[in-house]
Design a protein around this motif. Structure first.
Motif, PDB file in Angstrom:
ATOM      1  N   GLU A  32       0.821  -1.226   0.000  1.00  0.00           N
ATOM      2  CA  GLU A  32       0.000   0.000   0.000  1.00  0.00           C
ATOM      3  C   GLU A  32       0.853   1.273   0.000  1.00  0.00           C
ATOM      4  N   GLY A  33       2.175   1.124   0.166  1.00  0.00           N
ATOM      5  CA  GLY A  33       2.988   2.338   0.306  1.00  0.00           C
ATOM      6  C   GLY A  33       4.255   2.280  -0.523  1.00  0.00           C
ATOM      7  N   GLU A  34       5.197   3.153  -0.192  1.00  0.00           N
ATOM      8  CA  GLU A  34       6.470   3.154  -0.913  1.00  0.00           C
ATOM      9  C   GLU A  34       7.645   3.276   0.050  1.00  0.00           C
ATOM     10  N   ARG A  35       8.733   2.602  -0.305  1.00  0.00           N
ATOM     11  CA  ARG A  35       9.947   2.645   0.526  1.00  0.00           C
ATOM     12  C   ARG A  35      10.779   3.837   0.094  1.00  0.00           C
ATOM     13  N   ARG A  36      11.467   4.445   1.042  1.00  0.00           N
ATOM     14  CA  ARG A  36      12.435   5.469   0.647  1.00  0.00           C
ATOM     15  C   ARG A  36      13.519   5.612   1.709  1.00  0.00           C
ATOM     16  N   PRO A  37      14.721   5.996   1.249  1.00  0.00           N
ATOM     17  CA  PRO A  37      15.821   6.140   2.214  1.00  0.00           C
ATOM     18  C   PRO A  37      15.622   7.379   3.079  1.00  0.00           C
ATOM     19  N   THR A  38      16.225   7.403   4.251  1.00  0.00           N
ATOM     20  CA  THR A  38      16.149   8.588   5.121  1.00  0.00           C
ATOM     21  C   THR A  38      17.551   9.099   5.385  1.00  0.00           C
ATOM     22  N   HIS A  39      17.644  10.374   5.700  1.00  0.00           N
ATOM     23  CA  HIS A  39      18.962  10.895   6.085  1.00  0.00           C
ATOM     24  C   HIS A  39      18.898  11.490   7.494  1.00  0.00           C
ATOM     25  N   ASP A  40      20.076  11.563   8.089  1.00  0.00           N
ATOM     26  CA  ASP A  40      20.150  11.986   9.485  1.00  0.00           C
ATOM     27  C   ASP A  40      19.483  13.353   9.673  1.00  0.00           C
ATOM     28  N   ARG A  41      18.712  13.505  10.752  1.00  0.00           N
ATOM     29  CA  ARG A  41      18.027  14.752  11.135  1.00  0.00           C
ATOM     30  C   ARG A  41      16.849  15.094  10.220  1.00  0.00           C
ATOM     31  N   GLU A  42      16.524  14.214   9.288  1.00  0.00           N
ATOM     32  CA  GLU A  42      15.377  14.495   8.417  1.00  0.00           C
ATOM     33  C   GLU A  42      14.091  14.511   9.266  1.00  0.00           C
ATOM     34  N   VAL A  43      13.249  15.502   9.021  1.00  0.00           N
ATOM     35  CA  VAL A  43      11.980  15.580   9.752  1.00  0.00           C
ATOM     36  C   VAL A  43      10.901  14.923   8.889  1.00  0.00           C
ATOM     37  N   LEU A  44      10.359  13.812   9.349  1.00  0.00           N
ATOM     38  CA  LEU A  44       9.343  13.109   8.547  1.00  0.00           C
ATOM     39  C   LEU A  44       7.999  13.830   8.632  1.00  0.00           C
ATOM     40  N   PHE A  45       7.662  14.294   9.828  1.00  0.00           N
ATOM     41  CA  PHE A  45       6.538  15.230   9.990  1.00  0.00           C
ATOM     42  C   PHE A  45       6.771  16.019  11.259  1.00  0.00           C
ATOM     43  N   ARG A  46       6.092  17.151  11.327  1.00  0.00           N
ATOM     44  CA  ARG A  46       6.385  18.108  12.383  1.00  0.00           C
ATOM     45  C   ARG A  46       5.144  18.360  13.221  1.00  0.00           C
ATOM     46  N   GLU A  47       5.355  18.567  14.525  1.00  0.00           N
ATOM     47  CA  GLU A  47       4.271  18.927  15.446  1.00  0.00           C
ATOM     48  C   GLU A  47       3.431  20.052  14.822  1.00  0.00           C
ATOM     49  N   GLY A  48       2.142  19.869  14.776  1.00  0.00           N
ATOM     50  CA  GLY A  48       1.262  20.903  14.222  1.00  0.00           C
ATOM     51  C   GLY A  48       0.889  20.636  12.775  1.00  0.00           C
ATOM     52  N   ASP A  49       1.595  19.719  12.079  1.00  0.00           N
ATOM     53  CA  ASP A  49       1.218  19.412  10.682  1.00  0.00           C
ATOM     54  C   ASP A  49      -0.232  18.959  10.658  1.00  0.00           C
ATOM     55  N   GLU A  50      -0.994  19.575   9.746  1.00  0.00           N
ATOM     56  CA  GLU A  50      -2.418  19.247   9.750  1.00  0.00           C
ATOM     57  C   GLU A  50      -2.694  17.823   9.298  1.00  0.00           C
ATOM     58  N   ARG A  51      -1.822  17.338   8.404  1.00  0.00           N
ATOM     59  CA  ARG A  51      -1.968  15.924   8.054  1.00  0.00           C
ATOM     60  C   ARG A  51      -0.588  15.316   7.870  1.00  0.00           C
ATOM     61  N   TYR A  52      -0.501  14.061   8.118  1.00  0.00           N
ATOM     62  CA  TYR A  52       0.760  13.360   7.937  1.00  0.00           C
ATOM     63  C   TYR A  52       0.451  11.909   7.595  1.00  0.00           C
ATOM     64  N   ASP A  53       1.472  11.215   7.101  1.00  0.00           N
ATOM     65  CA  ASP A  53       1.226   9.840   6.658  1.00  0.00           C
ATOM     66  C   ASP A  53       1.705   8.839   7.704  1.00  0.00           C
ATOM     67  N   PHE A  54       1.418   7.594   7.401  1.00  0.00           N
ATOM     68  CA  PHE A  54       1.828   6.508   8.288  1.00  0.00           C
ATOM     69  C   PHE A  54       3.218   6.046   7.849  1.00  0.00           C
ATOM     70  N   TYR A  55       4.130   5.912   8.812  1.00  0.00           N
ATOM     71  CA  TYR A  55       5.477   5.452   8.482  1.00  0.00           C
ATOM     72  C   TYR A  55       5.816   4.195   9.274  1.00  0.00           C
ATOM     73  N   VAL A  56       6.455   3.265   8.578  1.00  0.00           N
ATOM     74  CA  VAL A  56       7.075   2.131   9.274  1.00  0.00           C
ATOM     75  C   VAL A  56       8.579   2.321   9.116  1.00  0.00           C
ATOM     76  N   VAL A  57       9.317   2.173  10.216  1.00  0.00           N
ATOM     77  CA  VAL A  57      10.778   2.253  10.133  1.00  0.00           C
ATOM     78  C   VAL A  57      11.263   0.891   9.619  1.00  0.00           C
ATOM     79  N   LEU A  58      11.962   0.877   8.502  1.00  0.00           N
ATOM     80  CA  LEU A  58      12.466  -0.416   7.988  1.00  0.00           C
ATOM     81  C   LEU A  58      13.893  -0.654   8.477  1.00  0.00           C
ATOM     82  N   SER A  59      14.690   0.426   8.529  1.00  0.00           N
ATOM     83  CA  SER A  59      16.020   0.338   9.142  1.00  0.00           C
ATOM     84  C   SER A  59      16.404   1.723   9.630  1.00  0.00           C
ATOM     85  N   GLY A  60      17.427   1.787  10.495  1.00  0.00           N
ATOM     86  CA  GLY A  60      17.790   3.063  11.119  1.00  0.00           C
ATOM     87  C   GLY A  60      16.863   3.337  12.290  1.00  0.00           C
ATOM     88  N   LYS A  61      16.883   4.578  12.780  1.00  0.00           N
ATOM     89  CA  LYS A  61      16.040   4.912  13.952  1.00  0.00           C
ATOM     90  C   LYS A  61      15.369   6.270  13.755  1.00  0.00           C
TER      91      LYS A  61
END
Ligand SMILES: Cc1cc2nc3c(=O)[nH]c(=O)nc-3n(C[C@H](O)[C@H](O)[C@H](O)COP(=O)(O)OP(=O)(O)OC[C@H]3O[C@@H](n4cnc5c(N)ncnc54)[C@H](O)[C@@H]3O)c2cc1C
Length: 562
Positions: A32-61
Motif C-alpha cells: 500500500e505504500g512506498e519505501r524510501r531512504p532517510t537521512h540523518d536529522r530528516e523531519v518526517l513530519f512536524r508537530e502541528g502538521d495538519e496531516r501526515y502519513d503513516f510510516y514504518v521504520v524499515l532500518s535506522g532509527k
C-alpha cells in the motif's frame, strides 16, 4: 533531553504502546505504500502538521520528539526496524502532536493514511495492534503533557472552559496555571502577553488568545465537520454511547448519517475511568477507550461526526426536521435520534472535582460497594435512587448515613425503601446539606449543615454517593416534544398518551419514538431509561431498525402535526 544529545537506543515496549510489526504485516503494508531512504536529522513530519502519513521504520532509527527545536524539547520514544510512527490522531484526522525526526539514517515505508484506514478495516490483527498502540500512545502523550500549551488562571471561567474542552476531547496538552506555576510569568513575558490577556493557547509557536472551542477544534483537526447533504436520512444529536451506537448502526445500514456533539464524543461514559459491566470486556474498559473505538467505527462506516456542534433549536416542516446549531449553521434531516443524555446534578461544594471517582460517586454498583467496603459511607438524596443505594450500601459500610435536604422522605422515596432504611442501622439526617469535603489524597469526611439551625457536623466518610437527580439536555427541543415532569423525553405509549391529552394527534408512536414522527429518543435523555452504557448502546441500535421502518412508511401517520 537536549536537541543535540544523541539517544539512539530504541525505547522498550513495556505495555503494547510500541509493538513491532511481524515481517508479514510489514510486507502487507508495503503493497500500500512506498519505501524510501532517510537521512540523518530528516523531519518526517512536524508537530502541528495538519496531516501526515503513516510510516514504518524499515532500518535506522526515528525519534518522536515533543517541542522539537524549542528549549523544552523532549524525546518521547525512539523506534527501530519494523516499528511504526503515529498515534490516535492519525486515524481520526487530527494534527500531529509531536515531530518525527530521523536519528539514524536508514529506510522507511510511507503509507498514505487513507490506504492505512482501508487496510486496518480489512486486517483485524493489524487493526487491533495499531488501535491498541495508538490509544496507549495518546494516553502517554496526555500523561507527558505534550502537545498544546494552555496558560491561564485556575480562577478564570474561560480557562476552565478550555481545560474542560481539551480534557473531554482527550487532547494532549499542558496547563500552566498563572496562579501557581513559576514558569507562567517567564512564558508569558517571552510571548509578549500580559496576565490579564490570558487564557492563551500556544500551538505551532503561535499564540491564540482565548480561543473559542470551535476555533481550537478547527486548528487541531478535531471538528470533522463536513457540509451535510441538503437533507440527511438520520441526524443524531449527542455522541455518548447511545448516539455513537445509532451512528454506527445507521451508517453501516446505509443511512446517510450525521452526528453532532456539543463537547466531545463519549458523553458521560467517557468520564468513567473503568467500565466493568459492559458486555464483552471482562477486564473492564476505560470510558475514553470505548468512546474512541466507537467514534472510529462510526467514521469507518461513513457517519460524519461533528464536534463541537451544539443543537440549539428544532423545527419541523414538510416532513423534514431542521436543527439550528448555536453557531447558526442548520442541518436538515428526515429523521432524528435524540441522544443528548443527561448530566448528573453535582453538589455545589469546593474541591468536588478532586474527589470525583476517588471518594465521590454517582452510581452505587457492586464495583463501588467493593471499593468502600468496611468504610464509613454517606449517601445524599431523598429519591428512590438514593434509597436503593442506601439499602444496598448499608451491607458494606461500617457506618451508614443518609442526608436529605427536605424534612421527610415521604413523597419522594417509595415507602418500602423508606421502611427498610428505618428498620436498619442507617442514621438519617433530615434538613441536612453537604457544605464541604475533607481529606488529603482521598475523601475522609463530609461537613454537613442543618439548613434550619445552621449546626454543622463532621461526618466520617471514605465514600460519598450523590443522587440528587439528573438534568436532561432537552432545552434544544424547543417545546416540540412531549416531556415528563422532570424534563426527560417521553417515548412510545407514554408519548402517545401525552399527545392525546394535549389534543394534538391520535397516532401511536413506535417504541422509542417521541410525540413527533420520525424523532426518536434513546439513552439517558429518555424518560424511564436505565442509565447504563449497555442499555444506551442497545437503544441506539434499536432506534436505527425503527427508523428504517419509519422511512419505509410503515409507521407514518398522515394526520399528525408535531
Ligand atoms: C462518572 C460516571 C461513571 C459511570 N459508570 C458507568 C458504568 O461503569 N457502567 C454503566 O453502565 N454506566 C455508567 N455510567 C452511566 C453511563 O455513562 C450513562 O448511562 C451513559 O453514558 C448514557 O449514554 P447517553 O448516550 O444516553 O448519554 P450521555 O453519555 O449523557 O451523552 C450525551 C451526549 O450528548 C451531548 N449533548 C447534550 N446536549 C447536546 C446538544 N444540545 N447538542 C449536541 N450534543 C449535545 C453531550 O455533550 C454528551 O456527549 C456512568 C456515568 C458517569 C457520569
Amino acid at each position: 533531553m537536549s536537541a543535540t544529545s544523541e539517544r539512539i537506543a530504541e525505547t522498550p515496549d513495556k505495555d503494547g504502546a510500541f509493538p513491532r510489526l511481524t515481517e508479514d504485516q510489514a510486507k502487507r503494508l508495503e503493497t500500500e505504500g512506498e519505501r524510501r531512504p532517510t537521512h540523518d536529522r530528516e523531519v518526517l513530519f512536524r508537530e502541528g502538521d495538519e496531516r501526515y502519513d503513516f510510516y514504518v521504520v524499515l532500518s535506522g532509527k526515528v525519534a518522536v520528539i515533543d517541542g522539537y527545536g524549542s528549549p523544552d524539547e523532549r524525546v518521547v520514544a525512539v523506534h527501530g526496524a519494523r516499528r511504526f510512527l503515529g498515534e490516535l490522531g492519525l486515524l481520526t484526522g487530527q494534527a500531529a502532536f509531536f515531530s518525527a525526526v530521523v536519528r539514524e539514517p536508514g529506510e522507511v515505508l510511507r503509507v498514505p493514511v487513507e490506504r492505512l484506514r482501508g487496510l486496518i478495516t480489512q486486517d483485524a490483527g493489524l487493526g487491533d495492534l495499531l488501535l491498541r498502540a495508538y490509544f496507549l500512545r495518546r494516553e502517554l502523550l496526555i500523561g507527558l503533557g505534550a502537545g498544546l500549551r494552555l496558560i491561564g488562571s485556575r480562577f478564570s471561567p474561560e480557562t476552565r472552559r478550555l481545560r474542560e474542552f481539551v480534557a473531554r476531547n482527550r487532547l494532549p496538552h499542558r496547563w500552566i496555571d498563572v496562579e501557581q506555576d513559576e514558569r507562567a510569568e517567564a512564558a508569558l513575558r517571552e510571548l509578549g502577553v500580559s496576565p490579564d490577556q490570558t487564557p492563551v493557547v500556544i500551538w505551532r509557536g503561535e499564540v491564540l488568545r482565548n480561543p473559542s472551542n470551535e476555533e481550537l477544534a478547527r486548528i487541531v483537526g478535531l471538528s470533522g465537520w463536513q457540509t451535510p447533504r441538503a437533507v440527511c436520512d438520520l441526524l443524531v444529536v449527542g455522541a455518548g454511547p447511545s448516539g455513537l451506537a445509532a451512528s454506527v448502526y445507521g451508517a453501516s445500514e446505509g443511512l446517510d448519517t450525521m452526528t453532532l456533539d456539543a463537547v466531545a464524543t463519549g458523553g458521560q461514559a467517557a468520564t468513567s475511568s473503568r467500565i466493568e459491566n459492559y458486555l464483552g470486556f471482562p477486564a473492564g474498559i476505560s470510558g475514553a477507550e470505548l468512546a474512541e473505538r466507537a467514534a472510529i467505527q462510526a467514521r469507518k462506516f461513513g457517519a460524519s461526526l461533528a464536534v463541537p456542534a451544539e443543537a440549539a433549536a428544532l423545527t419541523y416542516e414538510d416532513g423534514q426536521y431542521t436543527v439550528a446549531l448555536t453557531d447558526e449553521r442548520e442541518i436538515r434531516s428526515r429523521t432524528i435520534v435524540v441522544a443528548s443524555g443527561a448530566r448528573y446534578r453535582r453538589l455545589g461544594v469546593p474541591r468536588l472535582e478532586q474527589y470525583e471517582g476517588n471518594g465521590v460517586y454517582y452510581a452505587a454498583t457492586l464495583m463501588e460497594a467493593r471499593m468502600c467496603a468496611g468504610d464509613p459511607i454517606v449517601v445524599v438524596g431523598g429519591g428512590n435512587s438514593a434509597g436503593q443505594a442506601t439499602v444496598f450500601l448499608s451491607r458494606y459500610a461500617t457506618e451508614m448515613r443518609l442526608l436529605i435536604r427536605g424534612d421527610s422522605v415521604d413523597g419522594s422515596m417509595s415507602r418500602y425503601l423508606a421502611d427498610r432504611i428505618e428498620r436498619g442501622s442507617t442514621e438519617v439526617l433530615l434538613n441536612t446539606e453537604v457544605r464541604a469535603l475533607e481529606g488529603e489524597s482521598s475523601l475522609e469526611a463530609v461537613i454537613a449543615e442543618n439548613n434550619l439551625t445552621g449546626e454543622r457536623r463532621r461526618l466520617p466518610a471514605r465514600a460519598l454517593f450523590v443522587f440528587i437527580g439528573a438534568e436532561p439536555h432537552t432545552r434544544w427541543l424547543s417545546g416540540n416534544v412531549a416531556l415528563d415532569r422532570h424534563g426527560f423525553v417521553l417515548t412510545g405509549a407514554a408519548a402517545g398518551d401525552a399527545s392525546r391529552e394535549k389534543g394534538s394527534g391520535s397516532r401511536r408512536p413506535m417504541l422509542l419514538e417521541t410525540s413527533s414522527p420520525g424523532l426518536l429518543a434513546v439513552g439517558d435523555v429518555r424518560s424511564g431509561s436505565i442509565k447504563r452504557v449497555a442499555s444506551a448502546v442497545g437503544e441506539g441500535s434499536m432506534a436505527v431498525r425503527l427508523i428504517h421502518d419509519f422511512l419505509e412508511g410503515v409507521h407514518q401517520h398522515p394526520h399528525h402535526s408535531p
